[in-house]
Design a protein around this motif. Sequence first.
Motif, PDB file in Angstrom:
ATOM      1  N   THR A  33       0.774  -1.288   0.068  1.00 43.62           N
ATOM      2  CA  THR A  33      -0.118  -0.068  -0.095  1.00 43.62           C
ATOM      3  C   THR A  33       0.757   1.138  -0.152  1.00 43.62           C
ATOM      4  O   THR A  33       2.019   1.107   0.694  1.00 43.62           O
ATOM      5  N   VAL A  34       0.456   2.353  -0.688  1.00 46.78           N
ATOM      6  CA  VAL A  34       1.430   3.400  -0.883  1.00 46.78           C
ATOM      7  C   VAL A  34       0.682   4.581   0.423  1.00 46.78           C
ATOM      8  O   VAL A  34      -0.533   4.581   0.294  1.00 46.78           O
ATOM      9  N   HIS A  35       1.515   5.030   1.109  1.00 43.39           N
ATOM     10  CA  HIS A  35       1.484   5.912   2.208  1.00 43.39           C
ATOM     11  C   HIS A  35       1.777   6.983   2.182  1.00 43.39           C
ATOM     12  O   HIS A  35       2.988   7.220   1.517  1.00 43.39           O
ATOM     13  N   GLN A  36       1.072   8.065   2.326  1.00 46.01           N
ATOM     14  CA  GLN A  36       1.514   9.714   2.205  1.00 46.01           C
ATOM     15  C   GLN A  36       2.083   9.758   3.770  1.00 46.01           C
ATOM     16  O   GLN A  36       1.011   9.649   4.749  1.00 46.01           O
ATOM     17  N   VAL A  37       3.082  10.192   4.011  1.00 46.74           N
ATOM     18  CA  VAL A  37       3.658  10.314   5.325  1.00 46.74           C
ATOM     19  C   VAL A  37       4.023  11.845   5.520  1.00 46.74           C
ATOM     20  O   VAL A  37       4.675  12.269   4.936  1.00 46.74           O
ATOM     21  N   ASP A  38       3.702  12.281   6.764  1.00 42.72           N
ATOM     22  CA  ASP A  38       4.187  13.586   7.235  1.00 42.72           C
ATOM     23  C   ASP A  38       5.176  13.595   8.102  1.00 42.72           C
ATOM     24  O   ASP A  38       4.792  13.066   9.391  1.00 42.72           O
ATOM     25  N   ALA A  39       6.371  13.415   7.880  1.00 39.67           N
ATOM     26  CA  ALA A  39       7.463  13.207   9.070  1.00 39.67           C
ATOM     27  C   ALA A  39       8.992  14.029   8.201  1.00 39.67           C
ATOM     28  O   ALA A  39       8.929  13.961   6.957  1.00 39.67           O
ATOM     29  N   GLU A  40       9.623  14.364   9.114  1.00 38.82           N
ATOM     30  CA  GLU A  40      11.094  15.103   8.748  1.00 38.82           C
ATOM     31  C   GLU A  40      11.714  13.833   7.792  1.00 38.82           C
ATOM     32  O   GLU A  40      11.792  12.794   8.250  1.00 38.82           O
ATOM     33  N   PRO A  41      12.318  14.363   6.909  1.00 39.18           N
ATOM     34  CA  PRO A  41      13.187  13.488   6.059  1.00 39.18           C
ATOM     35  C   PRO A  41      14.191  12.377   6.822  1.00 39.18           C
ATOM     36  O   PRO A  41      14.628  11.258   6.410  1.00 39.18           O
ATOM     37  N   ASP A  42      14.922  12.868   7.972  1.00 36.52           N
ATOM     38  CA  ASP A  42      15.767  12.144   8.812  1.00 36.52           C
ATOM     39  C   ASP A  42      15.151  11.106   9.657  1.00 36.52           C
ATOM     40  O   ASP A  42      15.925  10.402  10.389  1.00 36.52           O
ATOM     41  N   THR A  43      13.669  11.060   9.557  1.00 43.18           N
ATOM     42  CA  THR A  43      12.888  10.255  10.512  1.00 43.18           C
ATOM     43  C   THR A  43      13.266   8.859  10.184  1.00 43.18           C
ATOM     44  O   THR A  43      13.338   8.477   9.098  1.00 43.18           O
ATOM     45  N   PRO A  44      13.766   7.905  11.303  1.00 42.12           N
ATOM     46  CA  PRO A  44      14.002   6.437  10.720  1.00 42.12           C
ATOM     47  C   PRO A  44      12.465   5.682  10.324  1.00 42.12           C
ATOM     48  O   PRO A  44      11.677   6.233  10.940  1.00 42.12           O
ATOM     49  N   LEU A  45      12.966   5.172   9.383  1.00 45.42           N
ATOM     50  CA  LEU A  45      11.764   4.443   8.919  1.00 45.42           C
ATOM     51  C   LEU A  45      10.869   3.545   9.891  1.00 45.42           C
ATOM     52  O   LEU A  45       9.641   3.532   9.968  1.00 45.42           O
ATOM     53  N   VAL A  61       8.451   5.867  11.463  1.00 44.21           N
ATOM     54  CA  VAL A  61       7.418   6.148  10.544  1.00 44.21           C
ATOM     55  C   VAL A  61       6.446   4.594  10.565  1.00 44.21           C
ATOM     56  O   VAL A  61       5.167   5.031  10.462  1.00 44.21           O
ATOM     57  N   ILE A  62       6.961   3.668  10.599  1.00 53.40           N
ATOM     58  CA  ILE A  62       6.094   2.591  10.457  1.00 53.40           C
ATOM     59  C   ILE A  62       5.041   2.478  11.850  1.00 53.40           C
ATOM     60  O   ILE A  62       3.981   2.158  11.841  1.00 53.40           O
ATOM     61  N   ARG A  63       5.840   2.525  12.874  1.00 55.75           N
ATOM     62  CA  ARG A  63       5.160   2.356  14.105  1.00 55.75           C
ATOM     63  C   ARG A  63       4.206   3.744  14.460  1.00 55.75           C
ATOM     64  O   ARG A  63       3.164   3.241  15.119  1.00 55.75           O
ATOM     65  N   ILE A  95      13.939   7.989   6.225  1.00 56.36           N
ATOM     66  CA  ILE A  95      12.888   7.661   5.281  1.00 56.36           C
ATOM     67  C   ILE A  95      13.456   8.465   3.784  1.00 56.36           C
ATOM     68  O   ILE A  95      13.203   7.934   2.813  1.00 56.36           O
ATOM     69  N   SER A  96      14.260   9.431   4.194  1.00 57.85           N
ATOM     70  CA  SER A  96      14.869  10.193   2.868  1.00 57.85           C
ATOM     71  C   SER A  96      15.677   9.198   2.003  1.00 57.85           C
ATOM     72  O   SER A  96      16.087   9.280   0.782  1.00 57.85           O
ATOM     73  N   ALA A  97      16.143   8.159   2.576  1.00 52.71           N
ATOM     74  CA  ALA A  97      17.008   7.183   1.810  1.00 52.71           C
ATOM     75  C   ALA A  97      16.044   6.090   1.186  1.00 52.71           C
ATOM     76  O   ALA A  97      16.466   5.110   0.491  1.00 52.71           O
ATOM     77  N   VAL A  98      14.706   6.081   1.300  1.00 48.75           N
ATOM     78  CA  VAL A  98      13.722   5.046   0.394  1.00 48.75           C
ATOM     79  C   VAL A  98      12.867   5.734  -0.517  1.00 48.75           C
ATOM     80  O   VAL A  98      12.341   6.739   0.045  1.00 48.75           O
ATOM     81  N   THR A  99      12.987   5.064  -1.472  1.00 50.75           N
ATOM     82  CA  THR A  99      11.987   5.925  -2.609  1.00 50.75           C
ATOM     83  C   THR A  99      10.399   5.355  -2.660  1.00 50.75           C
ATOM     84  O   THR A  99      10.584   4.072  -1.955  1.00 50.75           O
ATOM     85  N   SER A 100       9.759   5.899  -3.042  1.00 54.07           N
ATOM     86  CA  SER A 100       8.414   5.343  -3.027  1.00 54.07           C
ATOM     87  C   SER A 100       7.992   4.079  -3.903  1.00 54.07           C
ATOM     88  O   SER A 100       7.258   3.707  -3.729  1.00 54.07           O
ATOM     89  N   GLU A 101       9.273   3.830  -4.810  1.00 53.21           N
ATOM     90  CA  GLU A 101       8.965   2.723  -5.809  1.00 53.21           C
ATOM     91  C   GLU A 101       9.413   1.465  -4.908  1.00 53.21           C
ATOM     92  O   GLU A 101       9.169   0.370  -5.103  1.00 53.21           O
ATOM     93  N   GLN A 102      10.377   1.731  -3.841  1.00 53.92           N
ATOM     94  CA  GLN A 102      10.900   0.607  -3.101  1.00 53.92           C
ATOM     95  C   GLN A 102       9.773  -0.204  -2.093  1.00 53.92           C
ATOM     96  O   GLN A 102       8.956   0.465  -1.755  1.00 53.92           O
ATOM     97  N   LYS A 103       9.765  -1.385  -2.281  1.00 54.87           N
ATOM     98  CA  LYS A 103       8.737  -2.029  -1.485  1.00 54.87           C
ATOM     99  C   LYS A 103       9.356  -2.516   0.016  1.00 54.87           C
ATOM    100  O   LYS A 103      10.356  -3.329   0.114  1.00 54.87           O
ATOM    101  N   ILE A 104       8.649  -1.865   0.721  1.00 55.57           N
ATOM    102  CA  ILE A 104       8.826  -2.105   2.180  1.00 55.57           C
ATOM    103  C   ILE A 104       7.756  -3.150   2.790  1.00 55.57           C
ATOM    104  O   ILE A 104       6.630  -3.380   2.324  1.00 55.57           O
ATOM    105  N   VAL A 105       8.366  -4.129   3.326  1.00 56.92           N
ATOM    106  CA  VAL A 105       7.521  -5.090   3.804  1.00 56.92           C
ATOM    107  C   VAL A 105       7.704  -5.511   5.363  1.00 56.92           C
ATOM    108  O   VAL A 105       9.148  -5.477   5.730  1.00 56.92           O
ATOM    109  N   THR A 106       6.782  -5.172   6.150  1.00 58.53           N
ATOM    110  CA  THR A 106       7.015  -5.429   7.627  1.00 58.53           C
ATOM    111  C   THR A 106       6.506  -6.863   7.996  1.00 58.53           C
ATOM    112  O   THR A 106       5.903  -7.698   7.378  1.00 58.53           O
TER     113      THR A 106
END
Lengths: 724, 181
Positions: free
Chosen positions: B38-50, B53-55, B91-102
Motif C-alpha cells: 500500500t502506498v502511504h503518504q506520510v508527514d515526517a521529517e526526512p531524517d526520521t528513521p523508517l 514512521v512504520i510504528r 525515510i529520505s533514503a527510501v524511494t516510493s518505488e521501493q517495496k517495504i515489507v513488515t
Amino acid sequence: MTAALDVSRRSFLVGSAAAAGGLALGFNIPFTREALAQSAPEINAWVMVRPDETVVVRIGRVEMGQGTLTGLAQLVAEELECDWAKVTTEYPTPGQNVARSRVWGNFQTAGSRGVRDSHDYMRKGGAAARQMLIQAAANEWGVPAGECTVAKGVITHSPSGRTTSYGKVAEAASKLEAPKDVQLKDPKDWTIAGKPVKRLDTAEKLNGSQIYSIDVKRPGMLNAAIKACPVFGGKLKSFDAAQAQGMPGVKKVVAVGDNAVAVVADTWWRAKTALDALPIEWDEGPNAALSSEGIDRMLKEGLTAEQAFVGNQAGDVKAAIAGAAKKVEAEYGFPYQHHATMEPMNATALWTNEKCEVWTATQNAEAALATAVAASGLPIEKCDVYRQNLGGGFGRRATSHDYVRQAVLIAKEMPGTPVKLIWSREEDMLHGHYHPITQAKMVGALDADGNLTGLHMRISGQSILAGVNPQGLQNGRDPATFQGLNPSGTEGVLGYTIPNLLIDHAMRNPPIPPGFWRGVNNNQNALYLECFMDELAQAAGKDPLEFRRKLLVNHPKHLAVLNAVAEKAGWGTPAPQGVYRGLAQHMGYGSYVAACAEVSVGDNGVLKIHRIVAATDCGHAVNPQQIAAQIEGSFAYGLTALLYGEITLKDGKVEQENFDSYQMMRMDEMPAVESIVMPSGDFWGGVGEPTIFVAAPAVLNAIFAATGKRIRSGPLTKADLRKA
Amino acid sequence: MIDWKSDRSRIHSLVAREDAPINKIGRNEMVSLTINGTVHQVDAEPDTPLLWVIREQIGLTGTKYGCGVAQCGACTVHVDGVATRSCSLPISAVTSEQKIVTIEGLSPDASHPLQKAWLELDVPQCGYCQTGQIMAAAALLQANPSPSDGDIVAEMTNICRCGTYNRIKAAIKLAASENRG
C-alpha cells in the motif's frame, strides 16, 4: 493498601457486571476497569466459563517469556478437567485485586516464583470450580453430584447417560457457594500438567499482533521522551524549553520530579529529536567523581575487614586454615550487569483529577499501582494499572517502577491526555537497577590426604536489599546475599559438607542503584564457589567430579543432578580432540541444577563453547518443554554476562550506553544445549533462573581445563585466553 | 562458529546503505512510502528513521524498537527483499518505488513457512525480538533456500535476550526442509 476499598466480592461483581459491555477480553488487549467486568460467568476468581465453552483462567503472576502463563493455566485446567484446547488466560488488574481483598494473591513475578509459589491456590481454584460446575449440573438434573463425572468440560450423569457442558451450567455454577474442601489430583494422574504442551501465547508473537506495553495506543495519545541526570543522585538544574518548543510536533517541555526533563510531542521520534536539541544543565551532586576504580578499592577493603555478617558457619575455620597441610587462596569478582530487556522501559498514563490509569509492562502490578498512586496524588480507588505484555523482565520491572512514576508525573502536566513515555535505549542503559557488584576472597584448607577440612568465603560488596528495601535487612544483614550458601531451608542450600566453614559478607554499598537481576546473588555465589571447588580439587590432586561427590554425600539431590550431567556428557571419557570439560552445580529458588560445559580455546585465544549438558530437578515439572526452553535461554543470559557483561562507571556515570558498547551473545556463540529435566517429585522448585547459576562456572572450569588459566572475574573480553 | 571475539562489523552491513539516494525533502512535505503493498503518504521529517514512521505514522507496531543503532535487529523489515534495520534507515533514503515489507505483510494469514515452523517448535519466549528474527530469517531463506548452520549463524545476528537462538536455528532449518519437500 487494602483498607481503602474493602468491597465484598458479590457487591463488586454486581457493580461491575452492570457496567459490562459484553466485551470478549483477550489477555493482551488493553482494558479498562469497567471493561474488565465479567463477560462470562465467574465460577471463582480463577475460572470463568463462557457460553461457547471457552475457559478463561485469570492469572496474578505475569508472563515475560518464562512460560508461567501456560504453566499456571495447565495446573488450573488439570484440576478443572476442562478441554485444554478451549483455555485462554487473562490478567486481573491490581485495582481489582485490592478491591477483592487480594483474592489473586501476590502479583510479584520474581524469584522463579510463578509456579512454585502459586501452584497450590491455583490448583485448588481449578478443583473448586470443577466441583461447582458439576454441582450445578446435578442440581439441574436433581441428582446427587457424586453420580456425575466430567471429562474435557462435558459433564455426564452416569446412571441416566445425560450430558451437559461447562458452558451451559456456568451461569448456575457461578451462583453456588464455593466448596470448603477440595481434593487435588495426585501428580502421577496428570494429563495436562506435567506434559510438554505448546505455549498458549505463541501465535500472536509471530505476526506482529501481540501488543507489548510500548505498542499501546490510546485515543488522543501523545508521546514523551525523557532524560534524567546521568549521574546517580544528581538533579536537574535548568533547561531551555524555548529551544525545543518550536520544533515539529512538540507540545510541551516539562520537568519530571527533581532530576529529569521530558519533551511531549505528537510522535515519540519528534519528542526525542527535540529532547536531544534541548540544552539541559545538571547538578551532578555528590557522586560526580564516582568511578569503577573507586568502587573496586571499596570492595577490596571489605575482603579483609574485621567486621562481617555471617551467613553460614561450622566448626573453627581459623584453626582449620592454620593447621592445613595445604592452604589454597584466590580472589574473585563479579561486575555490575544491566538487565537490558529487549523492550526499553515505558509506560502510558492518563491523569485527570478524578482518575489515574496506567498501561505498562510490570513484574509486579501491585507495586506499579502503589507507584502510580503516590505519583498521582489520588486515592488508590481512583487509580489502576493495566498489565501489558513484557518485552523481557529479568527483574528490571519487578521492584522499581521509576518509569511509571515518571509517566504519571508527565501525564499530570497534561490532564485528560494519555501520554506514552518511552525510554531510549541510552536512557535505559544509564538508569538501570544493576546486578550488584561483589568480590570474594576464598581460602581453603586441605589435609595431607587432599580432603577439604575448612573453607572461608568472604564476600565483599553490594546488598540489593539495602538499596531497594532496607526494612528487609535483619539487624543490618542482608540474608539474600547468601543465596545458595545457606545451611538449611528450601530456597538455596549449600550442598557441600565442610567441617570448618565460614561464609560471611562485608557489606559495601556504592551509590549505584542495585536491583534483582535474573538469578540474583546466586550468580556470583555459584561462580565463586564452583570455580574455587575446581581450584581445590586441582590442589588436592583430585578429579573435580570425585572431589565434589565426596563433599555432596549428605545432599543427594545436589549430587543427583551433578551425576546426571557427568554421565550424559561422558565425564571421565575422552572428549573430542581439543575439547575440554568443566562442571558446576548449585541449588537456588528451590531447584537443583548442574552443568557440564565443553569448550575449546584456539592458539589465538579464541574461545568456542561447543556443548553444554544441563540438569534440573525442580520437583514437579509442569511443562517439560518450556523448562527445556528456560534452561537453553538461561545459558544465553548467563554466558552473555560472562563473555561481555560489565557496567563500568566514570565521573559518576555509566559508560555503556547501547548494545554496541554493551554486547550480547548472539546466535553464532550459542552452544548446543542438552537438557535433562529430572523432577524427583516431592517439592516445587523454580525454573526461570536456576540454570543461570551454573552457566559461567561450568564454562570457566572448562577454560581452565583447556588452558591452565584461572579466570576469576568477567567479562571474558578482558581476558587473555591464550595457553599459559 | 562460536567466536566470542568475532568481528562485529558485519552487523553494520545491515545499516542504511550509504550510497542510497537521498531525497531532498523539506519540512512538512509529504513522503510517499510503499509498505506491505500500500502506498502511504506520510508527514515526517526526512531524517526520521523508517522504524518510527512504520510504528507511529502507519501504526504497524509489529516492528520493534530495541536500540536505535542497528545493533539488535528488533526493527528488521524488508526493503526490496533485503533485511534492513529500519531504526537506522532515514525515510529520505527510501524511494516510493521501493517495496517495504513488515512482519504484518510477510504473509496474509501467518502462513509463511517460517511462521509455521516457529509455531511448531514453540520458539518465542517473551517474543519481543521474534518479529525481527522472522523477518531476518525470511530474507535469508529467500536468498538461500537451504542454508547450512554456518550460513544461518552468519546471517542471523539479531539479539534475543531470552536466548531462543537454538530454537530459531531449528525453526529455520525446519522451514527450509519443508520448502524443499
